[in-house]
Structure formats: C-alpha cells, structure tokens
Write an enzyme that holds these catalytic residues in place. Structure first.
Site, PDB file in Angstrom:
ATOM      1  N   LYS A 137     -39.812 -32.149  -9.321  1.00 48.76           N
ATOM      2  CA  LYS A 137     -38.936 -31.187 -10.017  1.00 48.76           C
ATOM      3  C   LYS A 137     -38.848 -29.881  -9.221  1.00 48.76           C
ATOM      4  CE  LYS A 137     -40.667 -28.622 -13.523  1.00 48.76           C
ATOM      5  NZ  LYS A 137     -40.485 -27.185 -13.372  1.00 48.76           N
ATOM      6  N   ASN A 138     -40.001 -29.397  -8.747  1.00 51.49           N
ATOM      7  CA  ASN A 138     -40.017 -28.073  -8.116  1.00 51.49           C
ATOM      8  C   ASN A 138     -39.574 -28.093  -6.661  1.00 51.49           C
ATOM      9  OD1 ASN A 138     -40.781 -27.155 -10.570  1.00 51.49           O
ATOM     10  ND2 ASN A 138     -42.927 -26.821 -10.042  1.00 51.49           N
TER      11      ASN A 138
ATOM     12  N   ARG B 232     -35.578 -20.455 -15.896  1.00 49.73           N
ATOM     13  CA  ARG B 232     -35.878 -19.431 -14.891  1.00 49.73           C
ATOM     14  C   ARG B 232     -35.473 -19.877 -13.502  1.00 49.73           C
ATOM     15  NH1 ARG B 232     -39.223 -15.484 -13.272  1.00 49.73           N
ATOM     16  NH2 ARG B 232     -40.153 -15.793 -11.233  1.00 49.73           N
TER      17      ARG B 232
ATOM     18  N   CYS C 110     -41.315 -16.465 -20.294  1.00 49.95           N
ATOM     19  CA  CYS C 110     -41.539 -17.716 -21.031  1.00 49.95           C
ATOM     20  C   CYS C 110     -42.977 -17.674 -21.545  1.00 49.95           C
ATOM     21  CB  CYS C 110     -41.306 -18.922 -20.132  1.00 49.95           C
ATOM     22  SG  CYS C 110     -42.527 -19.056 -18.857  1.00 49.95           S
TER      23      CYS C 110
ATOM     24  N   ARG D  69     -42.982 -13.373 -15.921  1.00 48.99           N
ATOM     25  CA  ARG D  69     -42.199 -13.978 -14.833  1.00 48.99           C
ATOM     26  C   ARG D  69     -41.246 -12.961 -14.182  1.00 48.99           C
ATOM     27  NH1 ARG D  69     -42.530 -19.588 -15.823  1.00 48.99           N
ATOM     28  NH2 ARG D  69     -41.962 -19.906 -13.659  1.00 48.99           N
ATOM     29  N   PRO D  70     -41.718 -11.860 -13.638  1.00 46.06           N
ATOM     30  CA  PRO D  70     -40.834 -10.885 -12.995  1.00 46.06           C
ATOM     31  C   PRO D  70     -40.159 -11.467 -11.750  1.00 46.06           C
ATOM     32  CG  PRO D  70     -43.118 -10.361 -12.546  1.00 46.06           C
ATOM     33  CD  PRO D  70     -43.131 -11.485 -13.541  1.00 46.06           C
ATOM     34  N   ILE D  71     -39.163 -10.726 -11.262  1.00 42.67           N
ATOM     35  CA  ILE D  71     -38.427 -11.163 -10.081  1.00 42.67           C
ATOM     36  C   ILE D  71     -38.373 -10.069  -9.014  1.00 42.67           C
ATOM     37  CG2 ILE D  71     -36.933 -12.869 -11.215  1.00 42.67           C
ATOM     38  CD1 ILE D  71     -34.883 -10.406 -11.361  1.00 42.67           C
ATOM     39  N   ASP D  72     -39.288  -9.106  -9.128  1.00 44.65           N
ATOM     40  CA  ASP D  72     -39.243  -7.961  -8.207  1.00 44.65           C
ATOM     41  C   ASP D  72     -39.352  -8.384  -6.743  1.00 44.65           C
ATOM     42  OD1 ASP D  72     -41.856  -8.677  -9.280  1.00 44.65           O
ATOM     43  OD2 ASP D  72     -42.654  -7.160  -7.920  1.00 44.65           O
ATOM     44  N   LEU D  73     -40.146  -9.409  -6.459  1.00 42.64           N
ATOM     45  CA  LEU D  73     -40.331  -9.815  -5.054  1.00 42.64           C
ATOM     46  C   LEU D  73     -39.067 -10.486  -4.504  1.00 42.64           C
ATOM     47  CD1 LEU D  73     -43.986 -11.182  -5.291  1.00 42.64           C
ATOM     48  CD2 LEU D  73     -43.213  -8.896  -4.589  1.00 42.64           C
TER      49      LEU D  73
ATOM     50  N   ASP E 128     -50.273 -25.561 -12.031  1.00 45.75           N
ATOM     51  CA  ASP E 128     -49.536 -26.553 -12.829  1.00 45.75           C
ATOM     52  C   ASP E 128     -50.400 -27.745 -13.207  1.00 45.75           C
ATOM     53  OD1 ASP E 128     -46.318 -26.173 -11.147  1.00 45.75           O
ATOM     54  OD2 ASP E 128     -47.417 -24.915 -12.553  1.00 45.75           O
TER      55      ASP E 128
ATOM     56  N   VAL F 207     -53.017 -17.270 -11.402  1.00 48.72           N
ATOM     57  CA  VAL F 207     -51.614 -17.177 -10.981  1.00 48.72           C
ATOM     58  C   VAL F 207     -50.733 -16.587 -12.075  1.00 48.72           C
ATOM     59  CG1 VAL F 207     -49.610 -18.514 -10.208  1.00 48.72           C
ATOM     60  CG2 VAL F 207     -51.894 -19.066  -9.335  1.00 48.72           C
TER      61      VAL F 207
ATOM     62  N   ARG G 243     -38.731 -31.354 -19.842  1.00 50.10           N
ATOM     63  CA  ARG G 243     -38.264 -30.557 -18.686  1.00 50.10           C
ATOM     64  C   ARG G 243     -38.895 -31.061 -17.397  1.00 50.10           C
ATOM     65  NH1 ARG G 243     -39.144 -24.491 -19.117  1.00 50.10           N
ATOM     66  NH2 ARG G 243     -38.242 -24.813 -17.070  1.00 50.10           N
TER      67      ARG G 243
HETATM   68  C1  EPZ Z   1     -42.926 -21.950  -9.346  1.00 47.32           C
HETATM   69  O1  EPZ Z   1     -42.579 -20.933 -10.273  1.00 47.32           O
HETATM   70  C2  EPZ Z   1     -42.900 -23.247 -10.126  1.00 47.32           C
HETATM   71  N1  EPZ Z   1     -41.538 -23.471 -10.636  1.00 47.32           N
HETATM   72  C3  EPZ Z   1     -43.905 -23.174 -11.269  1.00 47.32           C
HETATM   73  O2  EPZ Z   1     -43.892 -24.446 -11.915  1.00 47.32           O
HETATM   74  C4  EPZ Z   1     -45.288 -22.941 -10.681  1.00 47.32           C
HETATM   75  O3  EPZ Z   1     -46.221 -22.809 -11.731  1.00 47.32           O
HETATM   76  C5  EPZ Z   1     -45.270 -21.650  -9.838  1.00 47.32           C
HETATM   77  O4  EPZ Z   1     -44.250 -21.745  -8.822  1.00 47.32           O
HETATM   78  C6  EPZ Z   1     -46.593 -21.386  -9.147  1.00 47.32           C
HETATM   79  O5  EPZ Z   1     -46.927 -22.468  -8.338  1.00 47.32           O
HETATM   80  C7  EPZ Z   1     -40.598 -23.932  -9.783  1.00 47.32           C
HETATM   81  O6  EPZ Z   1     -40.826 -24.135  -8.605  1.00 47.32           O
HETATM   82  C8  EPZ Z   1     -39.239 -24.177 -10.379  1.00 47.32           C
HETATM   83  P1  EPZ Z   1     -44.196 -17.713  -8.557  1.00 47.32           P
HETATM   84  P2  EPZ Z   1     -42.269 -19.435  -9.736  1.00 47.32           P
HETATM   85  O7  EPZ Z   1     -43.027 -16.871  -8.219  1.00 47.32           O
HETATM   86  O8  EPZ Z   1     -41.558 -19.493  -8.447  1.00 47.32           O
HETATM   87  C9  EPZ Z   1     -45.603 -13.478 -10.047  1.00 47.32           C
HETATM   88  C10 EPZ Z   1     -43.920 -25.919 -13.715  1.00 47.32           C
HETATM   89  O9  EPZ Z   1     -44.766 -26.128 -14.589  1.00 47.32           O
HETATM   90  N2  EPZ Z   1     -44.338 -12.983  -9.495  1.00 47.32           N
HETATM   91  O10 EPZ Z   1     -45.011 -18.309  -7.466  1.00 47.32           O
HETATM   92  O11 EPZ Z   1     -41.652 -18.683 -10.852  1.00 47.32           O
HETATM   93  C11 EPZ Z   1     -45.374 -14.313 -11.315  1.00 47.32           C
HETATM   94  O12 EPZ Z   1     -45.301 -13.473 -12.450  1.00 47.32           O
HETATM   95  C12 EPZ Z   1     -43.546 -24.506 -13.312  1.00 47.32           C
HETATM   96  O13 EPZ Z   1     -43.333 -26.825 -13.072  1.00 47.32           O
HETATM   97  C13 EPZ Z   1     -44.114 -11.608  -9.427  1.00 47.32           C
HETATM   98  O14 EPZ Z   1     -44.952 -10.818  -9.830  1.00 47.32           O
HETATM   99  O15 EPZ Z   1     -43.751 -18.908  -9.514  1.00 47.32           O
HETATM  100  C14 EPZ Z   1     -46.581 -15.199 -11.366  1.00 47.32           C
HETATM  101  O16 EPZ Z   1     -47.643 -14.508 -12.001  1.00 47.32           O
HETATM  102  C15 EPZ Z   1     -44.245 -23.487 -14.183  1.00 47.32           C
HETATM  103  N3  EPZ Z   1     -42.936 -11.152  -8.928  1.00 47.32           N
HETATM  104  C16 EPZ Z   1     -46.913 -15.423  -9.892  1.00 47.32           C
HETATM  105  O17 EPZ Z   1     -46.206 -14.417  -9.159  1.00 47.32           O
HETATM  106  C17 EPZ Z   1     -41.958 -12.003  -8.472  1.00 47.32           C
HETATM  107  O18 EPZ Z   1     -40.901 -11.521  -8.008  1.00 47.32           O
HETATM  108  C18 EPZ Z   1     -46.488 -16.777  -9.371  1.00 47.32           C
HETATM  109  O19 EPZ Z   1     -45.113 -16.877  -9.571  1.00 47.32           O
HETATM  110  C19 EPZ Z   1     -42.198 -13.393  -8.543  1.00 47.32           C
HETATM  111  C20 EPZ Z   1     -43.388 -13.857  -9.045  1.00 47.32           C
END
Ligand code: EPZ
Length: 434
Positions: A21-22, A93, A117, A122-126, A306, A328, A398
C-alpha cells in the site's frame, strides 16, 4: 459489519501478500510526472488505492484499474488541472503526495490540508519546507494551501526528521527541477526505494534511495513504463505474527526477507523459528508460548511503527513483561484499551507500554481505531478463547485485502458478518465461507 473470530485454532499453510500500500500510493502520485502511458502491476484493491485513484481522476488524470490489479494511466488523454477534490484529500492523508508531482508538472497546486488522524496530528511542515527550498511559493487559503513555482531549481535539503512522505514529495518534485538536489536525512523505507526505482524507470536520474542522502539530477521530461510494485512488508509481518500467536506454521511465499529483518529478529527473540524458504518468502514456526520482548519503533531500518500494534498483540501472551516504546507517532497506543478488554495487562507510561504477559486472552467485542490497531485486534482474537467481534472494519479495509479470507485459508475460524442483534442468529463459523 464486524469480523467474528473463534480463537484457539493453530494456523498453518502458505499465504501470498498483495502489493505494498505504502509503495503504490506514492507511485500512483508519481505517475502524474509521466508524459507517456504507465502500467502498474500488483496494485492491491484497497480502499486507499481507490481514494487516491479518485483524487488523480479529480485532477484530470485518465486512469483505469482492472480486477487483476493492473492499473493503466494514459497521459495522452489526461487534462491535468491544479485543484484536488477536497473531500477525497480529507479522507486520506496520503493524497497529499500529489503535491510534489503536480507542482513539477503544472507549476501550481491547490490542495486541502490533510486532516490528522487517530495516531497523531500528522503535520506537513517538512513537505512544505522542502518544496519551498526548491523555489515554490506557498499561500495558506482557508484550510487549503496553494503552491506556485515558475520552474523548480535543485538545491540541498535537510529533513529535520526522516519523514517518509516529505522525502517522497520532495523527490517527486526534484526529478523535473533544473540542476541537482540532495535530500539529506532522507527516509530509507523500502517504499521510498520502490518509488525511486519507478521514477528511474520513467527516465529520472535518482541515486542513493534507501540511504540517508538521495541525489537527484533533474531532467526535462519523463517517459512511460510498466512497473510491478513490491510486496507489502507490513501485511507479510502481520501474517507471520498470526502464525506466531496461534502456535502455528505460516509461510508468506512472496515476502522479501530483506524488508522484514526487524520483525524476523523480534520473532526469533520471542522464541519462534523464522527462516527464508529456498523457494522464496519467509516462514515462521512457533515453539510454545512467546518470550517477552523489548521493542522501540524507529524509522527504517529500525523496527517499523506499522508493526507495533501487531507485535503488542503477541506480547500480551508472552512469558514475562515486554516494554514497547513508540518513537515515531505521538499517539499510536489506541489499541491498548481494546486489548485490555480482552484481558491483556498493559500500562502506558509516556511513550512506552508495559505489557505483562498473561497465559490467555478472552474474547470480547472490540473496535479498531486505526488500520494497524484493527489488525492487532484480529490477531488477538485468533488466540483468544471464545468468539471475538472486531468492529471499525473501514480502518482495516484501508490496508488489507480480504484479511479474513487469507486467514481462513490458513485454518482460522473467521467470518465477516453483518451486525447481529440476536445471539441465536449467529451460525457456526466453521461453515462454508460467505
Ligand atoms: C508513512 O506515513 C506511512 N504512510 C505510514 O503508514 C507510516 O506509519 C509512516 O510513513 C512511518 O513509517 C504512507 O506511506 C502512505 P512520516 P507518513 O511523514 O509519510 C512527523 C500505515 O499504517 N512529521 O514518516 O505520514 C509525523 O507527525 C500508515 O500504513 C512531521 O513532523 O509518515 C510523524 O510523527 C500509518 N512533519 C513522523 O514525522 C512532516 O512534515 C513520521 O511521519 C511530516 C511528518
């Protein structure tokens, strides 16, 4: 709709997992970059895939998926426009992954901010910081963002956290930027590598995916390709734990061992036999009650967040006390209360859960709060005495295609049923599948 499972049956046999999926979600977003037809194989028929398919069609991409899991995209008959459908973006997301490719293709994007969620804000600042570094201009408009860029320019970007999504969005934008981009402290997940391999198949120039530094040399345009998505390591890990928690013998025939090292290592620590089969795949054979574990989730190659809930389900039955630390996400213990309803002994202390193993769980009516929590509750139900009912299946659907069908084929007594209101109406689960 609920899943009913009569626990106590040992699972054994072979199971094939679906495409990851990811990996397929970012690869579908990246298909926006192609100027010639793209065919994807091994696309899992998941709700999330349908959602991102709807988002892509909403911005004008001509795509179709056949029941065999082949998805075809035809840029020739696509008329891309910069605004994504708000309702679909809010639903998932990962829709946010269209930001980088659409910005690279059209020079502008308007998209709703993704919601948080159950597992965190789940911020997007990065994501935004990286795209601005490439030259995009950002505007906030009433819960949406608008980004514009007259041509992206390669640069050096350091990620404060190795965010999977941010790495993917920046990578997809950088492939059409002029000049070279370095993404430092990049996510190393196998799904990031699969995305990079797909982009290279389209003609992009990407080096170092799967390591801390990814180098991208921008190109002017990308062609088409045919590509097969990697198998889902989280689904594979879930089935290995199903084998372990029922004292069984389960072989995930298309699992890639190199993507499952942390899960295989922990199952061995728990006392299971785990090995790579000659013909491929990974096999687990449980040896009695599991031993307790200490687990700390980390970005890849650390133990995957996960898999945390699923591993916790196993630990609830271990001999001894396990400590599970989630580093995480800030709130990924929603499954704890539901497991406690089944007799698990768990105390949350900050970012850690202290799991005191019990000799047996008992069945209960429980509800999934997020995708992997749902999987954990099904796993617990496989081992619990009696009939466990799991609700909140929209979360489960999902990330898993026909989880109960695959488990039934391994010997589980499990069915998906409409909600029952009179106990007398519930038939024996061992009967023929629905
Ligand atoms: C991906 O989510 C996966 N989803 C998630 O899988 C997985 O848990 C996660 O990576 C970690 O491995 C998909 O690939 C579609 P992150 P993502 O950005 O990209 C913080 C599942 O169960 N962060 O690595 O959203 C964030 O808040 C799902 O299949 C910021 O602070 O994960 C989190 O604490 C759940 N700012 C941490 O980083 C940002 O701009 C990891 O998030 C982005 C993220």
């Amino acid at each position: 709709m609920k899943i009913l499972v009569d626990g106590g049956h040992r699972l054994s046999g072979r199971v094939r997992v679906d495409g990851a999926k990811n990996a397929v979600l970012p690869i579908l977003a990246a298909s926006l970059l192609a100027e010639e037809p793209v065919t994807l194989r091994g696309v899992p028929a998941l709700d999330d895939v349908l959602t991102i398919g709807g988002v892509l069609q909403g911005i004008g991409l001509d795509l179709e998926i056949d029941p065999g899991g082949n998805l075809r995209i035809n840029p020739g008959t696509s008329r891309l426009q910069p605004t994504a459908p708000d309702d679909l973006v809010r639903r998932m997301r990962a829709s946010f992954l269209i930001l980088g490719p659409l910005l690279a293709r059209l020079g502008e994007v308007r998209i709703a901010l993704p919601g948080g969620c159950a597992i965190g804000s789940r911020p997007i600042d990065l994501h935004l910081k990286g795209l601005e570094a490439l030259g995009a201009k950002l505007e906030h408009q009433h819960g949406c963002i608008r980004m514009q860029a007259r041509g992206l320019v390669g640069t050096r970007i350091y990620l404060d956290f190795p965010s999977v999504g941010a790495t993917e969005n920046i990578l997809m934008a950088a492939v059409l930027a002029s000049g070279t981009t370095f993404i430092e402290n990049a996510a190393e997940e196998p799904e990031v590598v699969d995305l990079a391999n797909f982009l290279v198949a389209l003609g992009a120039r990407v080096h170092g995916a799967g390591s801390k530094v990814i180098r991208v040399d921008g190109v002017r345009r990308l062609k088409g390709t045919s590509y097969t998505v990697i198998p889902d390591r989280i689904e594979a890990g879930t089935f290995l734990i199903a084998g372990a928690i029922t004292g069984g013998d389960v072989w995930v025939t298309n699992a890639l061992p190199e993507h499952l090292k942390p899960t295989m290592a922990k199952l061995r620590e728990a006392g299971c036999e785990v090995w790579e089969e000659e013909e491929g795949g990974v096999r687990v054979r449980a040896k009695g009650r599991p031993r307790s574990l200490d687990i700390k989730t980390l970005p890849y190659p650390g133990f995957p967040t996960d898999m945390q809930a699923q591993m916790m389900a196993l630990c609830t039955l271990a001999e001894g006390t396990s400590i599970i630390t989630e580093t995480v996400f800030e709130n990924r213990f929603m499954h704890v209360d539901e497991l406690k309803r089944m007799g698990a002994q768990i105390q949350i202390q900050g970012h850690s859960a202290v799991v005191r193993g019990v000799p047996a769980l008992y069945s209960a009516s429980v509800t999934a709060t997020d995708l992997r929590a749902g999987a954990a509750l099904v796993l617990a139900g496989l081992a619990a005495e009696g009939r466990t009912e799991v609700g909140g299946l929209h979360h489960l659907d999902r990330g898993y295609v026909d989880l109960e069908g695959k488990l039934r084929a391994l010997g589980a007594h499990i069915q998906r049923r409409e909600e029952w209101h009179s106990p007398s109406a519930v038939p024996d689960l061992v009967g023929s599948p629905q």
